[in-house]
Design a protein around this motif. Sequence first.
Motif, mmCIF file in Angstrom:
data_model
loop_
_atom_site.group_PDB
_atom_site.id
_atom_site.type_symbol
_atom_site.label_atom_id
_atom_site.label_comp_id
_atom_site.label_asym_id
_atom_site.label_seq_id
_atom_site.Cartn_x
_atom_site.Cartn_y
_atom_site.Cartn_z
ATOM 1 N N ARG A 21 -13.348 -37.684 -40.147
ATOM 2 C CA ARG A 21 -13.501 -36.356 -39.538
ATOM 3 C C ARG A 21 -12.946 -36.366 -38.098
ATOM 4 N NH1 ARG A 21 -20.032 -35.843 -38.041
ATOM 5 N NH2 ARG A 21 -19.736 -36.482 -35.878
ATOM 6 N N ILE A 23 -11.098 -36.182 -34.587
ATOM 7 C CA ILE A 23 -9.802 -36.623 -34.065
ATOM 8 C C ILE A 23 -9.155 -37.626 -35.024
ATOM 9 C CG2 ILE A 23 -8.705 -37.910 -32.168
ATOM 10 C CD1 ILE A 23 -10.931 -36.659 -30.316
ATOM 11 N N ASP A 42 -14.324 -45.335 -42.564
ATOM 12 C CA ASP A 42 -15.397 -44.668 -41.829
ATOM 13 C C ASP A 42 -16.731 -45.154 -42.392
ATOM 14 O OD1 ASP A 42 -15.229 -41.817 -39.993
ATOM 15 O OD2 ASP A 42 -17.208 -42.342 -40.823
ATOM 16 N N ILE A 43 -17.769 -45.037 -41.597
ATOM 17 C CA ILE A 43 -19.113 -45.430 -42.031
ATOM 18 C C ILE A 43 -19.729 -44.368 -42.955
ATOM 19 C CG2 ILE A 43 -20.444 -44.370 -40.136
ATOM 20 C CD1 ILE A 43 -21.944 -47.068 -39.881
ATOM 21 N N CYS A 68 -16.697 -48.494 -44.140
ATOM 22 C CA CYS A 68 -16.797 -49.688 -43.284
ATOM 23 C C CYS A 68 -17.539 -49.357 -42.000
ATOM 24 C CB CYS A 68 -15.386 -50.178 -42.941
ATOM 25 S SG CYS A 68 -15.348 -51.583 -41.814
ATOM 26 N N ASP A 69 -18.442 -50.260 -41.623
ATOM 27 C CA ASP A 69 -19.080 -50.176 -40.314
ATOM 28 C C ASP A 69 -18.299 -51.117 -39.397
ATOM 29 O OD1 ASP A 69 -20.605 -50.491 -38.041
ATOM 30 O OD2 ASP A 69 -22.497 -50.832 -39.098
ATOM 31 N N VAL A 70 -17.607 -50.562 -38.399
ATOM 32 C CA VAL A 70 -16.714 -51.394 -37.580
ATOM 33 C C VAL A 70 -17.459 -52.366 -36.659
ATOM 34 C CG1 VAL A 70 -14.838 -49.670 -37.620
ATOM 35 C CG2 VAL A 70 -16.460 -49.692 -35.691
ATOM 36 N N SER A 96 -10.303 -44.599 -34.064
ATOM 37 C CA SER A 96 -10.900 -43.375 -33.522
ATOM 38 C C SER A 96 -12.424 -43.383 -33.604
ATOM 39 C CB SER A 96 -10.338 -42.151 -34.273
ATOM 40 O OG SER A 96 -10.735 -40.955 -33.638
ATOM 41 N N VAL A 97 -13.004 -44.479 -34.079
ATOM 42 C CA VAL A 97 -14.479 -44.545 -34.115
ATOM 43 C C VAL A 97 -15.015 -44.457 -32.692
ATOM 44 C CG1 VAL A 97 -16.456 -46.068 -34.524
ATOM 45 C CG2 VAL A 97 -14.641 -45.908 -36.240
ATOM 46 N N ALA A 147 -9.311 -43.706 -26.561
ATOM 47 C CA ALA A 147 -10.249 -43.969 -25.462
ATOM 48 C C ALA A 147 -10.811 -42.636 -25.016
ATOM 49 C CB ALA A 147 -9.545 -44.721 -24.355
ATOM 50 N N TYR A 163 -21.246 -44.572 -22.371
ATOM 51 C CA TYR A 163 -19.981 -44.121 -22.974
ATOM 52 C C TYR A 163 -18.820 -44.354 -22.010
ATOM 53 C CZ TYR A 163 -16.645 -40.880 -25.228
ATOM 54 O OH TYR A 163 -15.550 -40.314 -25.839
ATOM 55 N N LYS A 167 -15.512 -46.786 -22.572
ATOM 56 C CA LYS A 167 -14.138 -46.266 -22.638
ATOM 57 C C LYS A 167 -13.249 -46.911 -21.566
ATOM 58 C CE LYS A 167 -14.622 -43.630 -26.200
ATOM 59 N NZ LYS A 167 -13.819 -43.802 -27.424
ATOM 60 N N THR A 196 -12.702 -32.321 -26.413
ATOM 61 C CA THR A 196 -12.042 -31.882 -27.640
ATOM 62 C C THR A 196 -13.082 -31.313 -28.596
ATOM 63 O OG1 THR A 196 -10.423 -33.648 -27.300
ATOM 64 C CG2 THR A 196 -10.508 -32.664 -29.498
ATOM 65 N N THR A 198 -14.793 -31.102 -31.625
ATOM 66 C CA THR A 198 -15.091 -31.807 -32.880
ATOM 67 C C THR A 198 -16.600 -31.740 -33.093
ATOM 68 O OG1 THR A 198 -15.497 -33.930 -31.816
ATOM 69 C CG2 THR A 198 -13.217 -33.468 -32.452
HETATM 70 N N1 LIG Z 1 -14.501 -35.055 -28.917
HETATM 71 C C1 LIG Z 1 -14.197 -35.320 -27.657
HETATM 72 O O1 LIG Z 1 -14.359 -34.479 -26.744
HETATM 73 C C2 LIG Z 1 -13.609 -36.657 -27.279
HETATM 74 C C3 LIG Z 1 -13.035 -36.786 -26.011
HETATM 75 C C4 LIG Z 1 -12.489 -38.012 -25.635
HETATM 76 C C5 LIG Z 1 -12.510 -39.067 -26.522
HETATM 77 N N2 LIG Z 1 -13.069 -38.913 -27.754
HETATM 78 C C6 LIG Z 1 -13.077 -40.085 -28.638
HETATM 79 O O2 LIG Z 1 -12.336 -39.789 -29.803
HETATM 80 C C7 LIG Z 1 -12.864 -40.533 -30.896
HETATM 81 C C8 LIG Z 1 -13.168 -39.577 -32.042
HETATM 82 O O3 LIG Z 1 -14.128 -38.639 -31.589
HETATM 83 P P1 LIG Z 1 -14.522 -37.332 -32.408
HETATM 84 O O4 LIG Z 1 -14.802 -36.290 -31.433
HETATM 85 O O5 LIG Z 1 -13.540 -37.136 -33.487
HETATM 86 O O6 LIG Z 1 -15.925 -37.822 -33.001
HETATM 87 P P2 LIG Z 1 -16.605 -37.591 -34.423
HETATM 88 O O7 LIG Z 1 -18.037 -37.938 -34.217
HETATM 89 O O8 LIG Z 1 -16.258 -36.271 -34.968
HETATM 90 O O9 LIG Z 1 -15.885 -38.717 -35.341
HETATM 91 C C9 LIG Z 1 -16.184 -40.086 -35.188
HETATM 92 C C10 LIG Z 1 -16.133 -40.740 -36.551
HETATM 93 O O10 LIG Z 1 -16.485 -42.133 -36.383
HETATM 94 C C11 LIG Z 1 -17.350 -42.505 -37.449
HETATM 95 N N3 LIG Z 1 -18.167 -43.664 -37.041
HETATM 96 C C12 LIG Z 1 -19.167 -43.675 -36.119
HETATM 97 N N4 LIG Z 1 -19.671 -44.928 -36.030
HETATM 98 C C13 LIG Z 1 -18.972 -45.702 -36.904
HETATM 99 C C14 LIG Z 1 -19.007 -47.084 -37.244
HETATM 100 N N5 LIG Z 1 -19.897 -47.933 -36.682
HETATM 101 N N6 LIG Z 1 -18.130 -47.553 -38.166
HETATM 102 C C15 LIG Z 1 -17.238 -46.713 -38.762
HETATM 103 N N7 LIG Z 1 -17.161 -45.395 -38.488
HETATM 104 C C16 LIG Z 1 -18.013 -44.901 -37.546
HETATM 105 C C17 LIG Z 1 -18.166 -41.262 -37.730
HETATM 106 O O11 LIG Z 1 -18.744 -41.306 -39.033
HETATM 107 C C18 LIG Z 1 -17.140 -40.158 -37.553
HETATM 108 O O12 LIG Z 1 -16.492 -39.848 -38.764
HETATM 109 C C19 LIG Z 1 -14.085 -41.266 -30.370
HETATM 110 O O13 LIG Z 1 -13.733 -42.571 -30.015
HETATM 111 C C20 LIG Z 1 -14.451 -40.474 -29.131
HETATM 112 O O14 LIG Z 1 -15.149 -41.248 -28.194
HETATM 113 C C21 LIG Z 1 -13.625 -37.743 -28.154
#
Ligand SMILES: NC(=O)c1ccc[n+]([C@@H]2O[C@H](COP(=O)([O-])OP(=O)(O)OC[C@H]3O[C@@H](n4cnc5c(N)ncnc54)[C@H](O)[C@@H]3O)[C@@H](O)[C@H]2O)c1
Length: 255
Positions: A21, A23, A42-43, A68-70, A96-97, A147, A163, A167, A196, A198
């Motif tokens: 899901r 990004i 993804d987890i 997978c749990d990373v 992207s986790v 990041a 957090y 990062k 972003t 999400t």
């Molecule tokens: N949304 C924002 O504003 C934003 C801004 C800057 C950076 N980011 C970074 O971008 C990345 C994606 O963020 P997002 O907004 O899409 O978040 P999101 O929560 O929508 O997606 C993260 C995904 O990671 C998976 N996940 C979580 N823990 C896990 C694990 N241990 N093993 C495997 N999968 C796991 C979740 O199930 C989820 O599908 C992240 O690293 C986040 O820190 C997000």
Amino acid sequence: MAIKQLFDLTGKAALVTGGARGIGRACAEGLAEFGADVAIADIHEENVNKTVAEMTEAYAVKVEGIVCDVTDAAAVAAMIEQVASAFGKLDILVNSVGICIWRAALEVDEEEWHKVMDTNLTGTFLCCREAAKQMIATGGGAMVNIASMSGHIVNTPQAQASYNTSKAGMIHMTRSMAAEWAEYGIRVNTVSPGYTLTEMTQTVPDYHEGWSELTPMKRLCEPEELVGGVIYLVSEAASFTTGHDLVIDGGYMVW
Ligand SMILES: NC(=O)c1ccc[n+]([C@@H]2O[C@H](COP(=O)([O-])OP(=O)(O)OC[C@H]3O[C@@H](n4cnc5c(N)ncnc54)[C@H](O)[C@@H]3O)[C@@H](O)[C@H]2O)c1
């Protein structure tokens, strides 16, 4: 080679962690659109199955799902093996986790602190390390770690020291890997998004107006607006780019 062709990923094998899901999913779709076979790890099993089904329908490439749990080193090694056996190789890794716990530093306990570090920093490290072993065996590859601008600035008004620290660590870890793995033909870069839209940020809608106000472009980012940067960094167009952090933040860090 024509410049346009440098972005073509036909025949490449890609893995996107956190790809079910947000990004990660947007990046997975971009990679597929540019021709790469894509494994989504993804987890969240249900989201993995949903994304794989929808992408298989939409794109003429192979799409593989991996639960997978990373944070689990053995599971990460098995994930890389699964990609190699499905696609015969691994050329591209996008990590992207990520998780964020919004809590003031004075109130963060050790368990929460470690959960954020284990997921964002150690999890990314494990994925890069295991992918690098696979890429070295086939002559190289490209990695992008998602990041955040939070690796550079301290966000306001919400407190999120764990957090931000994770990062900042990811950005410098990526530079370190870039230096160590250049000799193997592996490039490693980060993309640092601003706020972003999400499911991660949709849990705190009250912040959105203030965050937009702090952004010169006066809005939040859509996940698709990050994809071009990721495609660039994993493609031949970025063949001399490694250890770089590409900030995509609507100008947030300018002020
Ligand atoms: N949304 C924002 O504003 C934003 C801004 C800057 C950076 N980011 C970074 O971008 C990345 C994606 O963020 P997002 O907004 O899409 O978040 P999101 O929560 O929508 O997606 C993260 C995904 O990671 C998976 N996940 C979580 N823990 C896990 C694990 N241990 N093993 C495997 N999968 C796991 C979740 O199930 C989820 O599908 C992240 O690293 C986040 O820190 C997000």
